[in-house]
Design a protein around this motif. Structure first.
Motif, PDB file in Angstrom:
ATOM      1  N   LEU A   1       2.450  -2.076  -7.036  1.00  0.00           N
ATOM      2  CA  LEU A   1       1.780  -2.762  -5.939  1.00  0.00           C
ATOM      3  C   LEU A   1       1.007  -3.980  -6.434  1.00  0.00           C
ATOM      4  CD1 LEU A   1       0.845  -2.834  -2.944  1.00  0.00           C
ATOM      5  CD2 LEU A   1      -1.080  -1.427  -3.664  1.00  0.00           C
TER       6      LEU A   1
ATOM      7  N   GLU B   1       1.920  -7.810  -5.319  1.00  0.00           N
ATOM      8  CA  GLU B   1       0.914  -8.623  -4.645  1.00  0.00           C
ATOM      9  C   GLU B   1       0.589  -9.889  -5.447  1.00  0.00           C
ATOM     10  OE1 GLU B   1      -0.601  -8.374  -1.646  1.00  0.00           O
ATOM     11  OE2 GLU B   1       0.808  -6.732  -1.227  1.00  0.00           O
TER      12      GLU B   1
ATOM     13  N   MET C   1       0.815  -1.196   0.000  1.00  0.00           N
ATOM     14  CA  MET C   1       0.000   0.000   0.000  1.00  0.00           C
ATOM     15  C   MET C   1       0.859   1.262   0.000  1.00  0.00           C
ATOM     16  SD  MET C   1      -3.223   0.892   2.193  1.00  0.00           S
ATOM     17  CE  MET C   1      -3.636   2.512   2.657  1.00  0.00           C
TER      18      MET C   1
END
Length: 56
Positions: free
Chosen positions: A48, A52, A1
């Motif tokens: 991100l 992920e 994040m």
């Protein structure tokens, strides 16, 4: 994040610095900072998503 947020902050700083280096007024610095912030925030968002997805 943290990637999109740091991209946003770094982009805003770079944009404001570039506008000031080119002799821009405060509103120019705000506009360039917003544009660079959005652009690098999107790059951070894609980073991100990639991080992920690759960890699963």
């Amino acid at each position: 994040m943290i990637y999109p947020l740091s991209g946003l902050l770094i982009g805003a700083a770079i944009g404001a610095w570039r506008a000031k280096a080119n002799g821009g007024k405060p509103l120019d610095m705000l506009q360039w900072g917003a544009a660079f912030g959005i652009a690098l925030g999107l790059v951070g968002l894609f980073v991100l998503i990639f991080v992920e997805r690759s960890l699963l």
